[in-house]
Design an enzyme around this catalytic site. Structure first.
Site, PDB file in Angstrom:
ATOM      1  N   GLY A  57       0.826  -1.206   0.000  1.00 27.68           N
ATOM      2  CA  GLY A  57       0.000   0.000   0.000  1.00 27.68           C
ATOM      3  C   GLY A  57       0.862   1.259   0.000  1.00 27.68           C
ATOM      4  N   ARG A  58       0.259   2.332   0.474  1.00 29.10           N
ATOM      5  CA  ARG A  58       0.943   3.637   0.386  1.00 29.10           C
ATOM      6  C   ARG A  58       2.206   3.722   1.237  1.00 29.10           C
ATOM      7  NH1 ARG A  58      -3.609   8.222  -0.728  1.00 29.10           N
ATOM      8  NH2 ARG A  58      -4.915   6.847  -1.969  1.00 29.10           N
ATOM      9  N   ILE A  59       2.170   3.115   2.427  1.00 30.14           N
ATOM     10  CA  ILE A  59       3.371   3.182   3.280  1.00 30.14           C
ATOM     11  C   ILE A  59       4.520   2.424   2.614  1.00 30.14           C
ATOM     12  CG2 ILE A  59       4.352   2.628   5.537  1.00 30.14           C
ATOM     13  CD1 ILE A  59       1.527   2.926   6.716  1.00 30.14           C
TER      14      ILE A  59
ATOM     15  N   THR B 177       6.595  -2.717  10.788  1.00 31.18           N
ATOM     16  CA  THR B 177       6.019  -1.444  11.247  1.00 31.18           C
ATOM     17  C   THR B 177       4.500  -1.473  11.049  1.00 31.18           C
ATOM     18  OG1 THR B 177       6.711  -0.548   9.105  1.00 31.18           O
ATOM     19  CG2 THR B 177       8.005   0.100  11.018  1.00 31.18           C
ATOM     20  N   ALA B 178       3.942  -2.706  10.986  1.00 36.58           N
ATOM     21  CA  ALA B 178       2.495  -2.826  10.751  1.00 36.58           C
ATOM     22  C   ALA B 178       1.784  -3.188  12.065  1.00 36.58           C
ATOM     23  CB  ALA B 178       2.232  -3.870   9.667  1.00 36.58           C
ATOM     24  N   ARG B 179       1.591  -4.480  12.301  1.00 33.59           N
ATOM     25  CA  ARG B 179       0.973  -4.933  13.539  1.00 33.59           C
ATOM     26  C   ARG B 179       1.769  -6.121  14.061  1.00 33.59           C
ATOM     27  NH1 ARG B 179      -0.939  -0.713  13.898  1.00 33.59           N
ATOM     28  NH2 ARG B 179      -3.121  -0.050  13.793  1.00 33.59           N
TER      29      ARG B 179
ATOM     30  N   GLU C 290       2.018  -6.253  22.757  1.00 34.10           N
ATOM     31  CA  GLU C 290       2.361  -4.917  23.256  1.00 34.10           C
ATOM     32  C   GLU C 290       1.114  -4.268  23.850  1.00 34.10           C
ATOM     33  OE1 GLU C 290       3.066  -3.268  19.136  1.00 34.10           O
ATOM     34  OE2 GLU C 290       1.748  -1.681  19.882  1.00 34.10           O
TER      35      GLU C 290
ATOM     36  N   HIS D 151       6.298   1.209  19.242  1.00 30.57           N
ATOM     37  CA  HIS D 151       5.163   1.644  18.402  1.00 30.57           C
ATOM     38  C   HIS D 151       5.127   3.167  18.218  1.00 30.57           C
ATOM     39  CE1 HIS D 151       1.022   0.098  16.904  1.00 30.57           C
ATOM     40  NE2 HIS D 151       1.480   1.077  16.151  1.00 30.57           N
ATOM     41  N   ILE D 152       6.201   3.670  17.638  1.00 34.64           N
ATOM     42  CA  ILE D 152       6.315   5.121  17.402  1.00 34.64           C
ATOM     43  C   ILE D 152       6.183   5.465  15.920  1.00 34.64           C
ATOM     44  CG2 ILE D 152       7.767   5.527  19.433  1.00 34.64           C
ATOM     45  CD1 ILE D 152      10.208   5.573  17.492  1.00 34.64           C
TER      46      ILE D 152
END
Lengths: 367, 367
Positions: free
Chosen positions: B184-186, B276-278, B307, B327-328
C-alpha cells in the site's frame, strides 16, 4: 588478485626475470598495525618480495610495538587508532585505512618525502546511511524508545507519547531545510538520500578559502528536481536555518569545537544535530547543556570526543534525546573490505612504483 | 476552523436560523476515549450542538467507562487501544484515530448501519521514515551499539567490529532487493526513500484476490529511473529474494503469524526483517529462533504481539540484532495532530451530514 605464482606461470619471460630478481633480493619489510581481513592480507602476502610484519593481537596495536618494528620497514599500514609518526630512514609510504588523517603527522611525512595513502570514497555510502539513521533516531526518540522496551516499560499508546519532529515533509508541512558543516561526498550522498524524504532546502558551509561551488550546486538542483535551493552560507546561517544539521567536516585543530555553546544557541528548538565526522568537532558539554535546556530537539552521534574511553557518567549519556552509536559509520562488511583492500593497494602502489589508487597530495594539502 | 459563534455573526439570516435551531434542541452526546490534543478537541467543542464527553485521565480509557458512557451518544472517537464494540441505539458513527481497524467489530457496525471513520494516508510519511530507520538500525547493529555505549563499553575501533550488511549499494556491490508484505501507500513511500539508497529491485506480495497492479508497477519504474524491477510475487519468493523485508500488511486473523518459522527459514542469512504494521503478523518465538540461529541477520520492530505488555524476559529482548522501538511509527507532532484532526472531522462529517474525509467502505470491505 593473482598471486606471484600465477603471474610466473602465465607471464612472458621478461616478467619472470623481474619476479626472480625481486625474489633474489632481500624482502622489503612492511608493518601492518592490525589484521585487515583475508582479502587485504592476501593481497599483501601475494607479493613475495614483501615481508609482512603484522601486529599479532586482536586489539589496538601498542605504540611500543610500532616504534620497535617500523625502523627498517619500507611501508606502514595503520588505522586511525594509531598516531602514525614513527618512522625510519627506509620508510617510503604510510597507508591509513581511514578517510581521515588527523592522526598522521603530515608535515613530518612531507619533510621526509614520504607518501600517504588513505581510503576516501569507498566509505561514502556506508557513512551516509548512518547519517540518515542517526537523524531519524534523534528526531524520533529511538534510543530512548529502545531503552524503555528493554526496561519492560513499553508505554501504552497515547496521542502524543514519544512524539518528535518529522524529518520528512507532508502535505500540511511541505518544506524542510537540511544543513551541512562541510560539503564533501558524504554530505552530498546524505543529501541525495534525504531528498527522497521530501527535504526541499539545503544550506552548507565549506572551507572559507575555497572557491564558490556553483557548478556543484547547479548539478545537485538538476539531479534532484524537488530540491528548491542549495546555498553556501556562513556558520550562523547554517545554525539558524537547519532542521537537521550534519557535521561532516574534517577533524583536527582547525575545526575543534566548531559546534560550541554559541553555535547551539542559534539552532532551532525543533532541530537535530548529527555528527558522523570526528568527535572533536562538537563540544560535548555544550551539547549536553543544549539538550538539557532544550535549545535543540535531539542529537545523533557516531563519534564523541575522547572515544572509545567514554565513561558511563559522560554528560551526554543521561540525555534521553541523544542517540549515540560507537563509531560504526563505515562498519559494513562491503565497505570495510573495500577500505582494507584500498589501504593495501595504496601501499603496494607506492612500493612497486605503480599508481597509488588514493594518495593524499601532501604538498597542496600543506600549502 | 470557525466556531459556531463566528458563523452566527458573519453569516446570512438563513444560516443563523439553522444555528439557532441546533442550539434550541438537546445537544448530541459524543464520547471521546482520550484527549486528542488542542487542535482536534477545539474542533469538536466549536460545535455548540455537541456535548463532548471525554475520558478524563491520561491513560488508556477503562472499558467500563466506555460501556457506561456510550449509550445515548451519537458518535464515538477511539484509539486502537480500545475495542470499539460498545454501542447504543442512537450511535451513528465510530471514528478511530488509527489507520488500522482490527480493534473495531466491522460486521457489528455494518449490521447496525453505523459508519466508520479512520485515518489513512496522513501517517504514511511518518511510518515510512521509521521503516527506513529500523532497516538501518537492524542492519547496522544500532540498538546493540547504543547499549554498549550506555554500559561504558564503547569498543575500540577494529576493521570488522560491529560490522553489518550494507543497505545501500556501492560500486563493488551494485544491486539490492527490497521486499514488501503488503504494498500500500506506506510500502510505496518506503520504497521511494530506499531508491535513493541505491535499491535496484523490488518484490512484493499483496492480497491474492486483488487484480495485478501493472499500472502501479509501470508508474514506479517511471518515477524511479534507477529502479530496475518491481514485481508481484508469492510469499516464498519475497522471503527468498529480499535483502530487506518490510511487513506492511493489515493486521487481523487472516495475516496472523504470516511471518513464521517456515517463512524465516527461507530468508537470506544477510537479510533484515522490519515490522512497522501490527505485531500479530510476526511469530515472535520463531523470529527469536531465527536471530539466535542466524537464519537472518537482524530485525527492526516497531510493533510486537502482546504490546504494550512486553516483559523484560521476552525472547526478542535478548537478541542483540533486534532493534525494538515502542510503536512510534506515526509518532510525530505533525502526523498525530493530522490524525487527531482527521478523526474529529470524520465524526463531524457523519453527524452533520457532510462528507467524512476518510470513511471505510464497510459494505465492500465485508463483501
Amino acid at each position: 588478485m593473482s598471486s606471484i605464482g600465477s603471474i610466473a606461470s602465465s607471464s612472458a619471460p621478461a616478467r619472470l626475470t623481474v619476479v626472480a630478481s625481486h625474489l633474489s633480493t632481500a624482502r622489503r619489510k612492511v608493518v601492518v598495525s592490525r589484521d585487515l581481513g583475508p582479502d587485504a592480507m592476501q593481497l599483501l602476502r601475494d607479493n613475495a618480495n614483501l615481508e609482512v610484519v603484522l601486529w599479532p593481537e586482536d586489539r589496538v596495536c601498542d605504540r611500543s610495538w610500532l616504534l620497535e618494528n617500523v625502523p627498517g620497514s619500507t611501508g606502514l599500514i595503520v588505522l586511525f587508532t594509531e598516531k602514525a609518526s614513527p618512522s625510519g630512514p627506509g620508510l617510503k609510504v604510510v597507508s591509513t585505512m581511514s578517510v581521515g588523517y588527523e592522526h598522521v603527522n603530515l608535515p613530518a611525512l612531507h619533510k621526509r618525502g614520504l607518501r600517504l595513502g588513505f581510503t576516501p570514497d569507498v566509505l561514502t555510502d556506508a557513512v551516509a546511511d548512518v547519517s540518515v539513521m542517526l537523524a531519524l533516531m534523534a528526531s524520533r526518540n529511538a534510543a530512548y524508545g529502545v531503552t524503555l522496551v528493554h526496561q519492560g516499560q513499553w508505554p501504552p499508546f497515547a496521542p502524543f507519547t514519544l512524539c518528535g519532529p518529522q524529518i520528512s515533509t507532508m502535505q500540511d508541512s511541505p518544506t524542510r531545510t537540511v544543513g551541512f558543516l562541510g560539503f564533501g561526498r558524504i554530505a552530498q550522498a546524505t543529501l541525495a538520500r534525504l531528498v527522497a524524504f521530501g527535504i526541499t532546502h539545503c544550506v552548507y558551509t565549506s572551507n572559507p578559502g575555497s572557491p564558490p561551488k556553483l557548478a556543484l550546486e547547479s548539478s545537485l538542483l538538476e539531479r534532484h528536481p524537488t530540491l528548491r535551493e542549495v546555498r553556501r552560507v556562513d556558520l550562523d546561517t547554517v545554525a539558524r536555518e537547519s532542521d537537521v544539521l550534519f557535521v561532516l567536516a574534517p577533524g583536527g585543530e582547525s575545526t575543534k569545537h566548531i559546534v560550541n555553546e554559541g553555535f547551539l544557541r542559534k539552532m532551532k528548538k525543533s532541530s537535530v544535530l548529527v555528527n558522523t565526522a570526528r568527535g572533536t568537532l562538537v563540544d560535548s558539554d555544550a551539547l549536553a547543556k543544549a539538550l538539557r535546556e532544550e535549545w535543540i530537539w535531539g542529537a545523533g552521534l557516531d563519534v564523541l570526543e575522547g572515544e572509545p574511553c567514554i565513561d558511563v557518567n559522560h554528560p551526554l549519556l543521561t540525555e534521553p534525546r541523544c542517540a549515540i552509536v560507537p563509531h560504526i559509520g563505515s562498519a559494513t562488511f562491503d565497505t570495510r573490505v573495500g577500505m582494507a583492500v584500498l589501504a593495501a593497494r595504496n601501499l603496494l602502489g607506492a612500493l612497486n612504483g605503480t599508481q597509488m589508487p588514493a594518495e593524499l597530495d601532501l604538498a597542496s594539502r600543506l600549502r
